[in-house]
Scaffold this motif. Structure first.
Motif, PDB file in Angstrom:
ATOM      1  N   VAL A   1       0.855  -1.181   0.000  1.00 47.29           N
ATOM      2  CA  VAL A   1       0.000   0.000   0.000  1.00 47.29           C
ATOM      3  C   VAL A   1       0.897   1.239   0.000  1.00 47.29           C
ATOM      4  O   VAL A   1       1.794   1.345   0.846  1.00 47.29           O
ATOM      5  CB  VAL A   1      -0.909   0.028   1.247  1.00 47.29           C
ATOM      6  CG1 VAL A   1      -1.769   1.290   1.259  1.00 47.29           C
ATOM      7  CG2 VAL A   1      -1.777  -1.215   1.296  1.00 47.29           C
ATOM      8  N   PRO A   2       0.691   2.187  -0.915  1.00 42.18           N
ATOM      9  CA  PRO A   2       1.485   3.427  -0.925  1.00 42.18           C
ATOM     10  C   PRO A   2       1.035   4.333   0.218  1.00 42.18           C
ATOM     11  O   PRO A   2       0.121   5.144   0.073  1.00 42.18           O
ATOM     12  CB  PRO A   2       1.180   4.024  -2.301  1.00 42.18           C
ATOM     13  CG  PRO A   2      -0.184   3.521  -2.641  1.00 42.18           C
ATOM     14  CD  PRO A   2      -0.282   2.143  -2.034  1.00 42.18           C
ATOM     15  N   TYR A   3       1.699   4.235   1.356  1.00 41.62           N
ATOM     16  CA  TYR A   3       1.193   4.782   2.614  1.00 41.62           C
ATOM     17  C   TYR A   3       0.871   6.272   2.555  1.00 41.62           C
ATOM     18  O   TYR A   3      -0.254   6.690   2.866  1.00 41.62           O
ATOM     19  CB  TYR A   3       2.186   4.513   3.744  1.00 41.62           C
ATOM     20  CG  TYR A   3       1.787   5.171   5.051  1.00 41.62           C
ATOM     21  CD1 TYR A   3       0.699   4.691   5.782  1.00 41.62           C
ATOM     22  CD2 TYR A   3       2.467   6.285   5.540  1.00 41.62           C
ATOM     23  CE1 TYR A   3       0.310   5.290   6.963  1.00 41.62           C
ATOM     24  CE2 TYR A   3       2.078   6.900   6.716  1.00 41.62           C
ATOM     25  CZ  TYR A   3       1.003   6.399   7.422  1.00 41.62           C
ATOM     26  OH  TYR A   3       0.619   7.004   8.597  1.00 41.62           O
ATOM     27  N   PHE A   4       1.833   7.107   2.193  1.00 42.07           N
ATOM     28  CA  PHE A   4       1.611   8.548   2.264  1.00 42.07           C
ATOM     29  C   PHE A   4       0.616   9.015   1.203  1.00 42.07           C
ATOM     30  O   PHE A   4      -0.163   9.936   1.451  1.00 42.07           O
ATOM     31  CB  PHE A   4       2.938   9.292   2.132  1.00 42.07           C
ATOM     32  CG  PHE A   4       3.869   9.046   3.281  1.00 42.07           C
ATOM     33  CD1 PHE A   4       3.606   9.568   4.542  1.00 42.07           C
ATOM     34  CD2 PHE A   4       5.006   8.272   3.119  1.00 42.07           C
ATOM     35  CE1 PHE A   4       4.454   9.333   5.604  1.00 42.07           C
ATOM     36  CE2 PHE A   4       5.869   8.029   4.168  1.00 42.07           C
ATOM     37  CZ  PHE A   4       5.596   8.561   5.425  1.00 42.07           C
TER      38      PHE A   4
ATOM     39  N   ALA B   1      -7.095  18.879  -8.206  1.00 37.49           N
ATOM     40  CA  ALA B   1      -6.054  17.849  -8.164  1.00 37.49           C
ATOM     41  C   ALA B   1      -6.209  17.018  -6.896  1.00 37.49           C
ATOM     42  O   ALA B   1      -6.217  17.565  -5.794  1.00 37.49           O
ATOM     43  CB  ALA B   1      -4.671  18.484  -8.205  1.00 37.49           C
ATOM     44  N   LEU B   2      -6.363  15.710  -7.061  1.00 37.43           N
ATOM     45  CA  LEU B   2      -6.429  14.837  -5.896  1.00 37.43           C
ATOM     46  C   LEU B   2      -5.107  14.878  -5.133  1.00 37.43           C
ATOM     47  O   LEU B   2      -5.099  14.868  -3.898  1.00 37.43           O
ATOM     48  CB  LEU B   2      -6.754  13.402  -6.326  1.00 37.43           C
ATOM     49  CG  LEU B   2      -6.808  12.353  -5.213  1.00 37.43           C
ATOM     50  CD1 LEU B   2      -7.847  12.723  -4.165  1.00 37.43           C
ATOM     51  CD2 LEU B   2      -7.100  10.975  -5.783  1.00 37.43           C
ATOM     52  N   PHE B   3      -4.001  14.934  -5.871  1.00 34.34           N
ATOM     53  CA  PHE B   3      -2.679  15.016  -5.257  1.00 34.34           C
ATOM     54  C   PHE B   3      -1.991  16.295  -5.732  1.00 34.34           C
ATOM     55  O   PHE B   3      -1.410  16.331  -6.819  1.00 34.34           O
ATOM     56  CB  PHE B   3      -1.836  13.794  -5.630  1.00 34.34           C
ATOM     57  CG  PHE B   3      -2.381  12.499  -5.108  1.00 34.34           C
ATOM     58  CD1 PHE B   3      -2.241  12.162  -3.774  1.00 34.34           C
ATOM     59  CD2 PHE B   3      -3.055  11.617  -5.943  1.00 34.34           C
ATOM     60  CE1 PHE B   3      -2.746  10.966  -3.286  1.00 34.34           C
ATOM     61  CE2 PHE B   3      -3.569  10.431  -5.470  1.00 34.34           C
ATOM     62  CZ  PHE B   3      -3.415  10.099  -4.130  1.00 34.34           C
ATOM     63  N   PRO B   4      -2.059  17.379  -4.947  1.00 38.01           N
ATOM     64  CA  PRO B   4      -1.366  18.624  -5.318  1.00 38.01           C
ATOM     65  C   PRO B   4       0.142  18.412  -5.369  1.00 38.01           C
ATOM     66  O   PRO B   4       0.674  17.390  -4.908  1.00 38.01           O
ATOM     67  CB  PRO B   4      -1.760  19.586  -4.195  1.00 38.01           C
ATOM     68  CG  PRO B   4      -2.975  18.992  -3.565  1.00 38.01           C
ATOM     69  CD  PRO B   4      -2.836  17.505  -3.716  1.00 38.01           C
TER      70      PRO B   4
ATOM     71  N   LEU C   1       6.189  12.949  -0.917  1.00 39.24           N
ATOM     72  CA  LEU C   1       5.729  11.819  -0.126  1.00 39.24           C
ATOM     73  C   LEU C   1       5.171  10.710  -1.017  1.00 39.24           C
ATOM     74  O   LEU C   1       5.268   9.526  -0.674  1.00 39.24           O
ATOM     75  CB  LEU C   1       4.666  12.277   0.876  1.00 39.24           C
ATOM     76  CG  LEU C   1       5.188  13.120   2.045  1.00 39.24           C
ATOM     77  CD1 LEU C   1       4.050  13.572   2.931  1.00 39.24           C
ATOM     78  CD2 LEU C   1       6.226  12.347   2.853  1.00 39.24           C
ATOM     79  N   MET C   2       4.581  11.066  -2.166  1.00 41.72           N
ATOM     80  CA  MET C   2       4.154  10.046  -3.113  1.00 41.72           C
ATOM     81  C   MET C   2       5.344   9.247  -3.609  1.00 41.72           C
ATOM     82  O   MET C   2       5.289   8.012  -3.700  1.00 41.72           O
ATOM     83  CB  MET C   2       3.422  10.698  -4.298  1.00 41.72           C
ATOM     84  CG  MET C   2       2.973   9.699  -5.360  1.00 41.72           C
ATOM     85  SD  MET C   2       2.149  10.493  -6.761  1.00 41.72           S
ATOM     86  CE  MET C   2       0.509  10.728  -6.086  1.00 41.72           C
TER      87      MET C   2
END
Length: 338
Positions: free
Chosen positions: A72-75, A168-171, A177-178
């Motif tokens: 699981v990609p935690y961050f 954006a879901l991930f700015p 961290l991604m």
């Protein structure tokens, strides 16, 4: 407890013979090991909510290690899960388990499948697609996310075509961290490759791969039942509020064994959405207090889990707005009882 039991069950898996005669034993092992290891998933989930330890570095380390071990990609997940909590049951801003509208292209496809297959076959298809494929499809392509974030999205990259929504879901601030999450997964994949070389690919797939499927099934099963049922509404932007969304989650009876192994994640979920910083061992008392104080607001469905899961799988396909300014409810398909 969760980590010790997981290591014990996986260790037992290394002793099962790789023969056709041992297939029933492998099936039993997968169910037991995957169920036990689900507790580690929940502990990492607690870390993601800052509900595990006063020291954020300890939490980040424990959550990162446990989730990386479970691929699981935690961050990345921590951020998307925070978006889910901030927009629960929001038709546009919701991040997971957002139902398709009946008039949308996706909704028309799903409704058409339901009519053609009939309730029974559609239910079986829905169970397989959710429990077996749902988690990897969500991580890879953002399946079941709200339309504000576009489609597809991904927990592994924001490169094209994974960033085309209104929001954006991930700015950009999430990218470091991604990348760290991806490194954790690459390290775990490297460990699995070395194990396959050392002990054989078949041994690795059986010992690790079979429980992995069961862990994912538990994860999706829990979240599906926490946020979906025939009487649970979703709200569009004009009618949604945070309190409305948080109170549309539902507690269900998983029994003492599963509640022990999975730290009550399915039986104290309304409380968890009211305040996700409450750790699991205090969520029981908080849930009792909530039900005493607000019995008309806290959802609890006593339906046995297997029956509730079948009801959701067979009857929850697409949603329509019940009335102007009201919520969106799942509509019964042809051949289904209201």
């Amino acid at each position: 407890m969760s980590l010790s039991l997981t290591l014990l069950t996986y260790g037992l898996g290394t002793q099962i013979p790789l023969t056709a005669m041992a297939a029933p034993l492998w099936l039993l092992y997968a169910v037991v090991a995957g169920t036990v290891a689900g507790g580690c998933w929940v502990i990492a989930h607690e870390c993601g909510h800052r509900a595990f330890h006063p020291n954020p570095r300890v939490e980040a380390t424990v959550g990162f290690v446990l989730h990386s071990l479970l691929l699981v990609p935690y961050f990345s997940w921590q951020h998307s899960h925070a978006v889910h909590h901030a927009n629960c049951n929001h038709m546009e801003g919701g991040e997971t388990h957002v139902p398709p509208r009946a008039e949308s292209r996706t909704g028309q496809i799903v409704a058409g499948m339901s009519r053609r297959l009939g309730p029974q076959l559609f239910g079986i298809t829905s169970l397989i697609s959710h429990l077996l494929l749902g988690w990897p499809l969500y991580l890879l392509f953002g399946v079941a996310g709200g339309k504000n974030y576009g489609a597809p999205t991904s927990h592994f990259t924001t490169a094209a075509p994974f960033r085309n929504g209104k929001r954006a879901l991930f700015p950009n601030a999430c990218l470091p961290l991604m990348q760290l999450s991806n490194l954790g997964l690459l390290a775990m994949i490297g460990i699995l490759i070395m194990a396959a070389i050392q002990f054989s690919p078949a041994r690795m797939l059986c010992v690790y791969g079979l429980p992995y499927l069961v862990i994912n099934a538990w994860l999706v099963g829990y979240t599906w039942l926490q946020h979906t049922d025939t009487d649970i509404p979703h709200f569009s932007t004009a009618d949604w509020t945070w309190a409305k969304g948080a109170l549309q989650t539902v507690d269900r009876p998983y029994g003492p064994v599963l509640n022990l192994l999975h730290h009550g994640i399915g039986s104290t979920h309304v409380c968890h959405h009211i305040n996700p910083r409450i750790p699991h061992y205090n969520a029981w008392k908080a849930t009792t207090l909530l039900r005493l104080r607000f019995p008309h607001l806290v959802r609890h469905d006593p339906t046995p889990i297997h029956r509730a899961l079948w009801r959701v799988a067979t009857r929850c396909a697409v949603v329509q707005q019940a009335s102007a300014g009201g919520g969106f409810f799942y509509q019964p398909q042809l051949g289904q009882e209201i």
